[in-house]
Every structure is written in C-alpha cells, then in structure tokens.
Design a protein around this motif. Structure first.
Motif, PDB file in Angstrom:
ATOM      1  N   LEU A 215     -66.179   4.931  -8.223  1.00 40.55           N
ATOM      2  CA  LEU A 215     -65.523   5.659  -9.298  1.00 40.55           C
ATOM      3  C   LEU A 215     -64.084   5.190  -9.481  1.00 40.55           C
ATOM      4  N   ASN A 216     -63.416   4.904  -8.378  1.00 36.02           N
ATOM      5  CA  ASN A 216     -62.056   4.370  -8.483  1.00 36.02           C
ATOM      6  C   ASN A 216     -62.056   3.058  -9.273  1.00 36.02           C
ATOM      7  N   LYS A 217     -63.013   2.193  -8.992  1.00 35.42           N
ATOM      8  CA  LYS A 217     -63.112   0.937  -9.718  1.00 35.42           C
ATOM      9  C   LYS A 217     -63.418   1.185 -11.191  1.00 35.42           C
ATOM     10  N   ALA A 218     -64.344   2.104 -11.466  1.00 30.49           N
ATOM     11  CA  ALA A 218     -64.687   2.420 -12.849  1.00 30.49           C
ATOM     12  C   ALA A 218     -63.463   2.906 -13.614  1.00 30.49           C
ATOM     13  N   ASN A 219     -62.704   3.819 -13.002  1.00 31.94           N
ATOM     14  CA  ASN A 219     -61.531   4.376 -13.675  1.00 31.94           C
ATOM     15  C   ASN A 219     -60.414   3.349 -13.845  1.00 31.94           C
ATOM     16  N   THR A 220     -60.121   2.604 -12.784  1.00 36.22           N
ATOM     17  CA  THR A 220     -58.991   1.660 -12.865  1.00 36.22           C
ATOM     18  C   THR A 220     -59.333   0.429 -13.695  1.00 36.22           C
ATOM     19  N   ASP A 221     -60.582  -0.028 -13.663  1.00 37.26           N
ATOM     20  CA  ASP A 221     -60.977  -1.132 -14.538  1.00 37.26           C
ATOM     21  C   ASP A 221     -60.882  -0.730 -16.003  1.00 37.26           C
ATOM     22  N   SER A 222     -61.170   0.524 -16.280  1.00 35.92           N
ATOM     23  CA  SER A 222     -61.181   1.005 -17.669  1.00 35.92           C
ATOM     24  C   SER A 222     -59.804   1.417 -18.165  1.00 35.92           C
ATOM     25  N   PHE A 223     -59.019   2.060 -17.305  1.00 39.51           N
ATOM     26  CA  PHE A 223     -57.774   2.680 -17.758  1.00 39.51           C
ATOM     27  C   PHE A 223     -56.531   2.160 -17.036  1.00 39.51           C
ATOM     28  N   GLY A 224     -56.706   1.210 -16.108  1.00 40.52           N
ATOM     29  CA  GLY A 224     -55.584   0.688 -15.341  1.00 40.52           C
ATOM     30  C   GLY A 224     -55.298   1.545 -14.123  1.00 40.52           C
ATOM     31  N   HIS A 225     -54.518   1.005 -13.197  1.00 47.24           N
ATOM     32  CA  HIS A 225     -54.131   1.778 -12.015  1.00 47.24           C
ATOM     33  C   HIS A 225     -53.094   2.830 -12.401  1.00 47.24           C
ATOM     34  N   PRO A 226     -53.237   4.057 -11.896  1.00 51.91           N
ATOM     35  CA  PRO A 226     -52.240   5.093 -12.200  1.00 51.91           C
ATOM     36  C   PRO A 226     -50.838   4.655 -11.795  1.00 51.91           C
ATOM     37  N   VAL A 227     -49.866   5.079 -12.574  1.00 49.84           N
ATOM     38  CA  VAL A 227     -48.463   4.817 -12.271  1.00 49.84           C
ATOM     39  C   VAL A 227     -47.723   6.151 -12.289  1.00 49.84           C
ATOM     40  N   PRO A 228     -46.671   6.289 -11.487  1.00 48.25           N
ATOM     41  CA  PRO A 228     -45.914   7.545 -11.485  1.00 48.25           C
ATOM     42  C   PRO A 228     -45.446   7.915 -12.890  1.00 48.25           C
ATOM     43  N   THR A 229     -45.796   9.116 -13.313  1.00 42.78           N
ATOM     44  CA  THR A 229     -45.579   9.526 -14.701  1.00 42.78           C
ATOM     45  C   THR A 229     -45.135  10.980 -14.771  1.00 42.78           C
ATOM     46  N   PRO A 230     -44.049  11.274 -15.476  1.00 49.39           N
ATOM     47  CA  PRO A 230     -43.673  12.672 -15.692  1.00 49.39           C
ATOM     48  C   PRO A 230     -44.596  13.318 -16.730  1.00 49.39           C
ATOM     49  N   VAL A 231     -45.041  14.522 -16.440  1.00 51.60           N
ATOM     50  CA  VAL A 231     -45.959  15.245 -17.323  1.00 51.60           C
ATOM     51  C   VAL A 231     -45.264  16.509 -17.805  1.00 51.60           C
ATOM     52  N   GLN A 232     -45.283  16.700 -19.115  1.00 54.65           N
ATOM     53  CA  GLN A 232     -44.631  17.839 -19.747  1.00 54.65           C
ATOM     54  C   GLN A 232     -45.482  19.100 -19.578  1.00 54.65           C
ATOM     55  N   LEU A 233     -44.842  20.175 -19.103  1.00 51.77           N
ATOM     56  CA  LEU A 233     -45.523  21.459 -18.980  1.00 51.77           C
ATOM     57  C   LEU A 233     -45.247  22.367 -20.170  1.00 51.77           C
ATOM     58  N   GLY A 234     -44.358  21.925 -21.049  1.00 55.11           N
ATOM     59  CA  GLY A 234     -44.099  22.673 -22.275  1.00 55.11           C
ATOM     60  C   GLY A 234     -45.073  22.258 -23.366  1.00 55.11           C
TER      61      GLY A 234
END
Length: 544
Positions: A215-234
C-alpha cells in the motif's frame, strides 16, 4: 432474532456485545457477518487445496478481500448488502470446489468440513438464521486455540482493508491471497494445535507487513512521498465537501471533479495525512482538515455546512440533522444513506452546491507528512541530536482512537513527555494531542505525524534505519511504543510488530476480550507486552 455475540473491537460491552453492537451493529447484521466469515472459510478450504495443485483464481482471491474488509468494525451496517455478499460467497465456494476437483481429476477423498459444504443462499431472513449458528462462540474448541484463531482472523480483516486500498490503485500481491486461504482453511483443521496457530499468527504479522509495504508503494507511486505540510484547521469561504476514511484514490478523483466548481474539499479523521502527498496537496481547493477522530463525527458533522462522504470504515449511526447530506462509497454502507459505486461524484458535488458552505475563518495550522522518506531525509540531524544528548528518547504514541473512557491517558502521556524527547504518531489516535504545541529540538519538530494507521510501515522503516545507524537492535533503541487499539487493523499491526520481535509495547486502553489469560501470559512472557497504567507511572518506568 435478538441475540448476538461480537467482541472484535475494543469498545465491546461486558466482554462481548450481545444485544446490539456498541458500534451500532444490529443482531441481523452480526449474524450475516458471521455467516460470511463461515462461508469464506469454506471457500478457503477449496481454494487452498486448488493452490496446492498449482491453480488459483483472481475472482475468488479478490472476493476474499472484499468479504473480510466488509466485516471490519464500522464498515457495512446494511443487512441486505451483506446478504448479497453471502450469496456471492456461496457461488465462490462452488467455483473453488470445481476448480480443485478439475485440478485433482476427481472429487476430494477426505472429510469435508461443514463450512466447505454447500449451503442454500436463500432470503436474507434465512441467511440470518443460518448465520446465528456460526458465531464466534464455539465450546467445541479449546479456548486458547479459539483465542489465537480469532486473533488471526481479525489480523486478516485488518490487512484485507490495506490490500483493498492497494488494489483500488492497481497493486496486489499473490502472497497475501495464498496466506489468506491457508490461514482460513487452517481454522477448519481439527488436527492443528495451539502452537500451529501461534505460528500462523506470527505469519499473519509478516503478511500484514507485506501488505502495508504494498500500500505504501501504491500511494507513493501514485501521489509521491509525503512531505512535511502545514494543514489549515480553519475554513475557506465557499461550498464544501468533507471526506472521511482512508482511501486516497477516491479523494484524488473527487478533487479532480471539483476543480473549478467553487467547492472546497476538507479531510476528516484518517484522511488528514492526505495533505502531505504532493499529488494531492497540489489541488488548491484541498482546503484543510475539519474535526477530529471518527468517534466525534456525530457532534461535529452537524456543524459542517456541506456534503459529507465516507470512503472506508469508521462510520457511525448518522444523526437526522446531517443524514440527508451524507454519502457512502465503496464497501462502507449504512441503511437509508445514499451509496455511490464507481467514481462519479456529481451527486455529492450537487448536494454541496445546494448547501450554504463556509465563511472565511482561518484557524490554527498543524503539521503532517512525516513519512519515512521525509524523516530519513534528515536522519543525520536526528542521529546527531541523539548523540549530542539533545534527544533522549522517542515515543510512538498512536493507533486507533475510540470513545470509551480511558483514552485521555494518551493526551496526558503526550503532555508529560519531557521536552528532550520526540513523539512519533500515526492513525486517528493522534487527534488526542495533535493540536497541542510541542515545539522543536534544534529545528526537529517534537511531534512527527507519520500518517494513517497503515503508515506503521513508515514507523517501522524509521526504527530499522535508526537501529542500523546506532548498530543495535530495534529493542535496544531509546524508543517506546504506547499504542491504542480499537478495531482489526490495529490487531494486524500488533501482529506485525510481534513478527518483527519488537518487545515492551504498552497497549490500551483495555486488553482485547478475545485474548484468554493463557494467550496473554504467552505475549507477556515472550514479548513483555503490558497494559497501560498511569501516564506518570509509565513514563517513570520507561525513562527511569
């Protein structure tokens, strides 16, 4: 019927839900799920023997994933839909037997267990009656053997969810199917003893590791490796859709279809880590994260002024206040809630456009996206910080969250972790403390959100890499695992950790009802698993 018995989740009542599930599961649904598992054991009996003859069938293999995933807690609450799967299981059993007999050149010469024999896929009511005969209670089996069998089955249910997500993206692994048939068939073999099933349980942990890697391969091949990202809670001004679940492929398709519509997309629960994937975060209308973990949905969704869609498990009984704007997708279903198959989300978009949406209201930002690729990219800084004494210890605090009392322990534990320690977290258990400000150590955030529960794979890769850097075993690292569990994916992950020989895990908020005292003693003696105590006491024990 009014009786049932289910003890597969952490919130089970009094050692097993007997009237109605704490999750909302009704007795007829429980019986149908029991019949589905029973029927899949029969399929596995024939499919495993066919595989021993070198014959396998893709339709049967993939059906097993759907069937197991459907019985995971908080997935499918529709009696009619589960009954359809039971009828399909009856067909798959016949097909598997025919495949074996053709490969065998004739009928099987041995005894055929009841689960592998034909049954009448009649009306839903008839199937409910049949399923009531095949529940998890079975006094004919040694309690310890039964306990380990249940652990294996729940582990399989957990990895079936991950394998299903990978298959949606286009990846599968025959090793997963082969083990599934072998292990389910083994539960019908009266000649096998306790240690045979202990071995199969450890192998289930290995197969879950294979599945998480897939699943890690499926996700990263499709969407790239996750990178540190700020996520808005507003919130951003505009119409809104909220996506709850785990399936990234479905989210991507929704994002594509909402480009230019004026509809913003928000994540909920285990979808939060989606913001870290480059292939998903590139959509400007992936606006932020709304709410917390799955168990808070009933009180949070009433305040979401848009359409809501579930794409995997963790659905609860919807309140009337938002039921008319709720959709389900894939295997997740609730009676009288609109269900979508395929990838046409026009109905969800139309509903969102009918609703008021949000006003502009920016809020706090939190970080996600610390997968193993991101963390290992700065491994030299982490290692130097440990060697310099700046980082004393690592704590993995996370897992499945739930509503039962005792889970405030995880918030208190994270708050009490000394400031020279780093917290790794994953799954929806992170919502207990991920909005708190933990600061950093020399530029390294003290709270690293690794991702979804399946991203335990990333946590393992980080631990293995650190062990390699310090030339020691994982158990010798200054690393402690403080895990919360709720449903069967947590069981699969625990089995993986045991397969890897990882010891000294603290598990809570309560121990599984399906583990007998003797099986618990085995885990304590061989892996030093312990229930959580108090945050202060456990920290003192770990750090000295």
């Amino acid at each position: 019927m009014s009786e049932m018995f289910c003890y597969q989740c952490e919130q089970t009542a009094n050692g097993g839900c007997s009237r109605v599930g704490v999750c909302g599961k009704q007795p007829d649904v429980a019986a149908l799920q029991d019949q589905l598992v029973f029927a899949m054991k029969g399929i596995a009996f024939w499919a495993d023997k066919a595989r021993q003859k070198g014959i396998k069938d893709q339709e049967i293999d993939r059906f097993m994933l759907d069937g197991l995933f459907t019985t995971v807690t908080n997935v499918d609450f529709s009696a009619e839909e589960i009954a359809k799967l039971v009828r399909t299981a009856a067909q798959m059993r016949v097909k598997a037997q025919n495949i074996f007999e053709k490969a065998n050149g004739g009928a099987y010469g041995g005894a055929v267990p009841a689960a592998a024999q034909a049954f009448n896929p009649g009306t839903t009511a008839e199937l409910v009656t049949l399923g009531a005969q095949h529940g998890v209670k079975d006094d004919s089996i040694d309690p310890d053997v039964k306990s380990v069998q249940e652990i294996i089955i729940y582990g399989m249910k957990g990895y079936a969810a991950y394998a299903h997500h990978a298959l949606v993206i286009g990846l599968e692994n025959d090793e997963i199917y082969a083990y599934t048939h072998k292990a389910l068939a083994a539960t019908l073999d009266k000649s096998l003893g306790l240690m045979d099933f202990v071995g199969l349980a450890m192998e289930c942990g290995r197969i879950n590791l294979v599945t998480m890697e897939l699943l890690n391969k499926a996700n990263t091949d499709s969407f790239g490796h996750p990178v540190p990202t700020p996520v808005q809670l507003g919130t951003k001004a505009g119409k809104a859709i909220l996506v709850s679940g785990h399936d990234l492929r479905m989210l991507e398709e929704l994002l594509k279809q909402t480009v230019g519509t004026g509809v913003n997309v928000y994540t909920h629960g285990e979808m939060l880590p989606a913001h870290g994937y480059p292939g998903l975060k590139k959509y400007a209308h992936l606006a932020g994260n709304f709410g917390g973990a799955w168990q808070d949905q009933a009180k949070e969704f009433v305040n979401f002024p848009g359409a809501i869609i579930f794409n995997t498990n963790c659905i609860q009984r919807p309140a009337d206040s938002y039921k008319d704007r709720l959709f389900t997708w894939g295997l997740v279903q609730w009676p009288d809630v609109k269900h979508l198959d395929g990838y046409d989300f026009s109905a969800v978009i139309r509903k969102a456009q009918e609703l008021p949406g949000f006003e502009e209201n920016p809020g706090k930002e939190i970080l996600t996206g610390f997968g193993h690729n991101a963390v290992l990219g700065v491994a030299d800084k982490v290692i130097d910080a440990v060697k310099a004494g700046q980082i004393r210890h690592f704590f993995l605090i996370g897992g499945c969250d739930g509503a039962k009392s005792g889970r405030n322990y995880y918030t208190e534990f994270a708050e009490k972790v000394p400031k020279d320690c780093v917290i790794l977290t994953l799954a929806c258990g992170k919502y207990r403390f991920n909005k708190l400000d933990f600061g950093d150590i020399g530029g390294i955030p003290r709270l690293l959100d690794i991702g979804q529960c399946n991203d335990a794979y990333s946590a393992i890769q980080i631990a293995v890499a650190l062990a390699g850097a310090f030339n020691c075993g994982v158990n010798d690292l200054p690393l402690s695992m403080i895990l919360s569990w709720y449903e069967q994916k947590a069981v699969a992950i625990l089995l993986t950790l045991l397969h890897l020989g990882i010891k000294n895990i603290k598990l809570g908020p309560s121990l599984p009802a399906f583990i007998t005292p003797n099986v618990l003693n085995f885990l304590v003696e061989n892996f030093n698993i312990a229930p959580i105590g108090t945050a202060e006491g456990d920290l003192k024990q770990i750090l000295g």
